[in-house]
Design a protein around this motif. Structure first.
Motif, PDB file in Angstrom:
ATOM      1  N   LEU A   4      -7.336  34.885  78.098  1.00 61.61           N
ATOM      2  CA  LEU A   4      -8.140  35.850  77.338  1.00 61.61           C
ATOM      3  C   LEU A   4      -9.565  35.353  77.143  1.00 61.61           C
ATOM      4  O   LEU A   4     -10.522  36.127  77.198  1.00 61.61           O
ATOM      5  N   VAL A   5      -9.709  34.038  76.904  1.00 65.08           N
ATOM      6  CA  VAL A   5     -11.048  33.474  76.746  1.00 65.08           C
ATOM      7  C   VAL A   5     -11.860  33.665  78.021  1.00 65.08           C
ATOM      8  O   VAL A   5     -13.051  33.990  77.988  1.00 65.08           O
ATOM      9  N   LYS A   6     -11.228  33.500  79.163  1.00 67.28           N
ATOM     10  CA  LYS A   6     -11.932  33.696  80.436  1.00 67.28           C
ATOM     11  C   LYS A   6     -12.344  35.155  80.607  1.00 67.28           C
ATOM     12  O   LYS A   6     -13.404  35.458  81.148  1.00 67.28           O
ATOM     13  N   PHE A   7     -11.492  36.057  80.134  1.00 65.12           N
ATOM     14  CA  PHE A   7     -11.789  37.483  80.306  1.00 65.12           C
ATOM     15  C   PHE A   7     -12.955  37.945  79.434  1.00 65.12           C
ATOM     16  O   PHE A   7     -13.715  38.814  79.827  1.00 65.12           O
ATOM     17  N   ILE A   8     -13.086  37.369  78.236  1.00 59.12           N
ATOM     18  CA  ILE A   8     -14.110  37.858  77.314  1.00 59.12           C
ATOM     19  C   ILE A   8     -15.363  37.000  77.333  1.00 59.12           C
ATOM     20  O   ILE A   8     -16.308  37.265  76.589  1.00 59.12           O
ATOM     21  N   VAL A  15      -7.869  40.354  91.370  1.00 55.97           N
ATOM     22  CA  VAL A  15      -7.962  40.591  89.931  1.00 55.97           C
ATOM     23  C   VAL A  15      -6.657  41.165  89.402  1.00 55.97           C
ATOM     24  O   VAL A  15      -6.194  40.814  88.311  1.00 55.97           O
ATOM     25  N   ILE A  16      -6.012  42.047  90.189  1.00 54.12           N
ATOM     26  CA  ILE A  16      -4.731  42.630  89.762  1.00 54.12           C
ATOM     27  C   ILE A  16      -3.653  41.555  89.666  1.00 54.12           C
ATOM     28  O   ILE A  16      -2.850  41.541  88.724  1.00 54.12           O
ATOM     29  N   GLU A  17      -3.651  40.623  90.603  1.00 55.90           N
ATOM     30  CA  GLU A  17      -2.653  39.547  90.564  1.00 55.90           C
ATOM     31  C   GLU A  17      -2.881  38.636  89.361  1.00 55.90           C
ATOM     32  O   GLU A  17      -1.917  38.190  88.722  1.00 55.90           O
ATOM     33  N   LEU A  34     -13.650  44.270  85.313  1.00 51.94           N
ATOM     34  CA  LEU A  34     -12.367  44.766  85.822  1.00 51.94           C
ATOM     35  C   LEU A  34     -11.201  44.255  84.971  1.00 51.94           C
ATOM     36  O   LEU A  34     -10.239  44.991  84.709  1.00 51.94           O
ATOM     37  N   ASN A  35     -11.271  42.992  84.562  1.00 48.63           N
ATOM     38  CA  ASN A  35     -10.220  42.457  83.697  1.00 48.63           C
ATOM     39  C   ASN A  35     -10.105  43.276  82.415  1.00 48.63           C
ATOM     40  O   ASN A  35      -9.002  43.617  81.968  1.00 48.63           O
ATOM     41  N   GLN A  36     -11.266  43.601  81.820  1.00 43.36           N
ATOM     42  CA  GLN A  36     -11.252  44.397  80.584  1.00 43.36           C
ATOM     43  C   GLN A  36     -10.748  45.815  80.844  1.00 43.36           C
ATOM     44  O   GLN A  36     -10.071  46.403  79.995  1.00 43.36           O
ATOM     45  N   ILE A  37     -11.058  46.372  82.015  1.00 45.40           N
ATOM     46  CA  ILE A  37     -10.568  47.712  82.351  1.00 45.40           C
ATOM     47  C   ILE A  37      -9.046  47.730  82.398  1.00 45.40           C
ATOM     48  O   ILE A  37      -8.394  48.601  81.802  1.00 45.40           O
ATOM     49  N   PHE A  38      -8.461  46.758  83.094  1.00 51.32           N
ATOM     50  CA  PHE A  38      -7.003  46.738  83.233  1.00 51.32           C
ATOM     51  C   PHE A  38      -6.319  46.439  81.896  1.00 51.32           C
ATOM     52  O   PHE A  38      -5.267  47.003  81.582  1.00 51.32           O
ATOM     53  N   ILE A  39      -6.924  45.563  81.079  1.00 52.69           N
ATOM     54  CA  ILE A  39      -6.341  45.252  79.771  1.00 52.69           C
ATOM     55  C   ILE A  39      -6.367  46.476  78.863  1.00 52.69           C
ATOM     56  O   ILE A  39      -5.374  46.815  78.212  1.00 52.69           O
ATOM     57  N   ASN A  40      -7.525  47.173  78.825  1.00 53.12           N
ATOM     58  CA  ASN A  40      -7.623  48.365  77.973  1.00 53.12           C
ATOM     59  C   ASN A  40      -6.729  49.486  78.481  1.00 53.12           C
ATOM     60  O   ASN A  40      -6.142  50.222  77.685  1.00 53.12           O
ATOM     61  N   SER A  42      -2.719  49.722  94.607  1.00 52.18           N
ATOM     62  CA  SER A  42      -4.127  49.763  95.031  1.00 52.18           C
ATOM     63  C   SER A  42      -4.185  50.396  96.413  1.00 52.18           C
ATOM     64  O   SER A  42      -3.368  50.101  97.280  1.00 52.18           O
ATOM     65  N   ARG A  43      -5.166  51.306  96.598  1.00 49.70           N
ATOM     66  CA  ARG A  43      -5.331  52.002  97.869  1.00 49.70           C
ATOM     67  C   ARG A  43      -6.826  52.176  98.158  1.00 49.70           C
ATOM     68  O   ARG A  43      -7.663  52.200  97.243  1.00 49.70           O
TER      69      ARG A  43
END
Length: 429
Positions: A279-283, A300-302, A337-343, A362-363
């Motif tokens: 989480l620290v890395k994401f924010i 990023v998805i993985e 992108l990390n924040q998009i997937f988390i939200n 993903s496509r």
């Protein structure tokens, strides 16, 4: 001494003082009857050049569409019968090129003006500051014998463009009625054109200002949420360290306690620490993290799957990845992108119900990267719309990518969040 008094008495113009007669024939012969002065003066007023200019000005000022202004101007110029196909060309200061304001401008006229611009003829006319008549056709063309009148247009002391119109004149006096009337119409219409262009530019700038203000507001919200999350992690870290210390103390002071119990406590604590570190890395908001670089969305998805996997396992939920291989890289920021997937994940939050799971796909299609999160859980979309903070954050993050997201939910198929990221973007930030 003789005093000469000034005569202040007003008189009608000489032409109006003349009696206008009209012929009337009868059996007794032909007689001339006085013509009504009112009708005569009224007709003269309607056909006067001044009245034409006033009517033209009223019509032009009533228009708000640029093409309507040009169309009305062309009609008025054609009424002179000396000029045909009038077109106004503006000069682009950045590219030194010209373009017609009329979207239906004939290609041969546009080519003729551009050719003379590239040959330096237009610049020469601008330097002289006066109109010029140049041959329009050649010996092999149908338009042989016709000429083109070029009038330079200046505004604020700068060369703005030209008026081109086809004519049979080979030369024309600068004091002639035709040229003066044409120049007057041009001045009226170009002032209106400048007004409309400036208004459109101001509207565009105002719209951009609103967009920037909205972006700044969303960025402040994101920064505040990131700061709140970071402080929460710091507050959680202290109790975690206390738990680890007490686990070591129990193992040392009470040897009879099963080692597996203390090891299990420490393992779970380390799992929590690992999640907090991610989480620290994401924010994080350091300067390097803000840079836009090309990278794979699948990576990023993985990483995101690794982040949520412990929580999913605790609730017997499953996460399956269905990622298309060899997709093009996306130009963005990993933190966004990390924040998009988390939200997006938190909007549905499948952890509230045991069992079930989520599929992340993903496509690549039509210059877009499509990412779908398919949940087995069903949600009420009306209640979801009440989550204004989460939706606004997600919208702000997608706007940074000039992308879109869509949420669907159905009792039979579950819920789906679809993210669409365009590969070709106007603003890369």
């Amino acid at each position: 001494m003789r005093v000469i008094k000034e005569n202040n008495q007003s008189f009608h113009p000489f032409t109006l003082s003349l009696k206008q007669l009209e012929r009337s024939s009868s059996e007794k012969g032909t007689v001339f009857i006085e013509k009504a002065e009112e009708n005569y003066s009224t007709n003269r007023r309607k056909d006067s050049p001044l009245n034409k200019i006033l009517n033209f000005t009223e019509r032009i000022n009533a228009h708000t569409n640029l093409q309507d202004i040009i169309s009305d101007f062309k009609i008025e110029v054609r009424s002179l019968t000396f000029f045909n196909e009038p077109e106004i060309f503006l000069i682009n200061e950045k590219t030194s090129n010209c373009f017609p304001l009329n979207t239906n401008c004939k290609e041969n006229i546009s080519t003729f003006v551009r050719r003379n611009l590239s040959a330096g003829v237009i610049d020469w006319i601008a330097e002289t500051g006066s109109f010029k008549i140049i041959p329009y056709g050649n010996y092999n063309s149908i338009s042989f014998g016709l000429n083109c009148l070029i009038i330079p247009i200046f505004s604020g002391g700068k060369f703005r463009g030209v008026l081109s119109t086809i004519t049979s004149f080979t030369e024309i006096d600068k004091d002639s009625f035709e040229l003066q009337f044409l120049t007057t119409l041009l001045n009226i219409v170009f002032s209106k054109i400048q007004f409309e262009l400036t208004k459109n530019e101001l509207n565009s700038v105002y719209s951009e200002l609103q967009s920037v203000q909205s972006k700044l507001e969303n960025d402040y919200k994101l920064a505040a949420l990131g700061e709140l999350t970071y402080r929460s992690i710091e507050e959680i870290s202290s109790p975690i360290q206390v738990i680890l210390s007490y686990a070591d103390l129990l193992k040392r002071e009470y040897p009879e306690i099963d080692d597996e119990m203390t090891d299990l406590i420490k393992k779970k604590v380390y799992d929590i620490k690992s999640i907090l570190e991610r989480l620290v890395k994401f924010i994080t908001t350091d300067d390097k993290a803000k840079k836009i670089t090309p990278f794979s969305v699948n990576e990023v998805i993985e990483d995101f799957r690794k982040l949520i996997e412990p929580a999913l396992n605790a609730e017997n939920c499953e996460c399956v990845l269905d990622l298309e291989e060899n997709m093009p890289s996306i130009l963005s920021n990993k933190n966004y992108l990390n924040q998009i997937f988390i939200n997006g994940f938190s909007l549905i939050n499948p952890l509230t119900e045991p069992g079930g799971g989520v599929i992340i796909q993903s496509r690549y299609s039509k210059q877009r990267i499509i990412v779908k999160m398919l949940f087995t859980k069903t949600v009420d979309l009306n209640k979801m719309n009440e989550q204004e903070v989460g939706l606004n954050i997600l919208k702000s993050l997608m706007d940074k990518h000039e992308g879109e997201f869509l949420v669907n939910s159905d009792e039979t198929t579950g819920s789906t969040i679809t993210f669409s990221f365009p590969l070709i973007r106007k603003v890369r930030e």
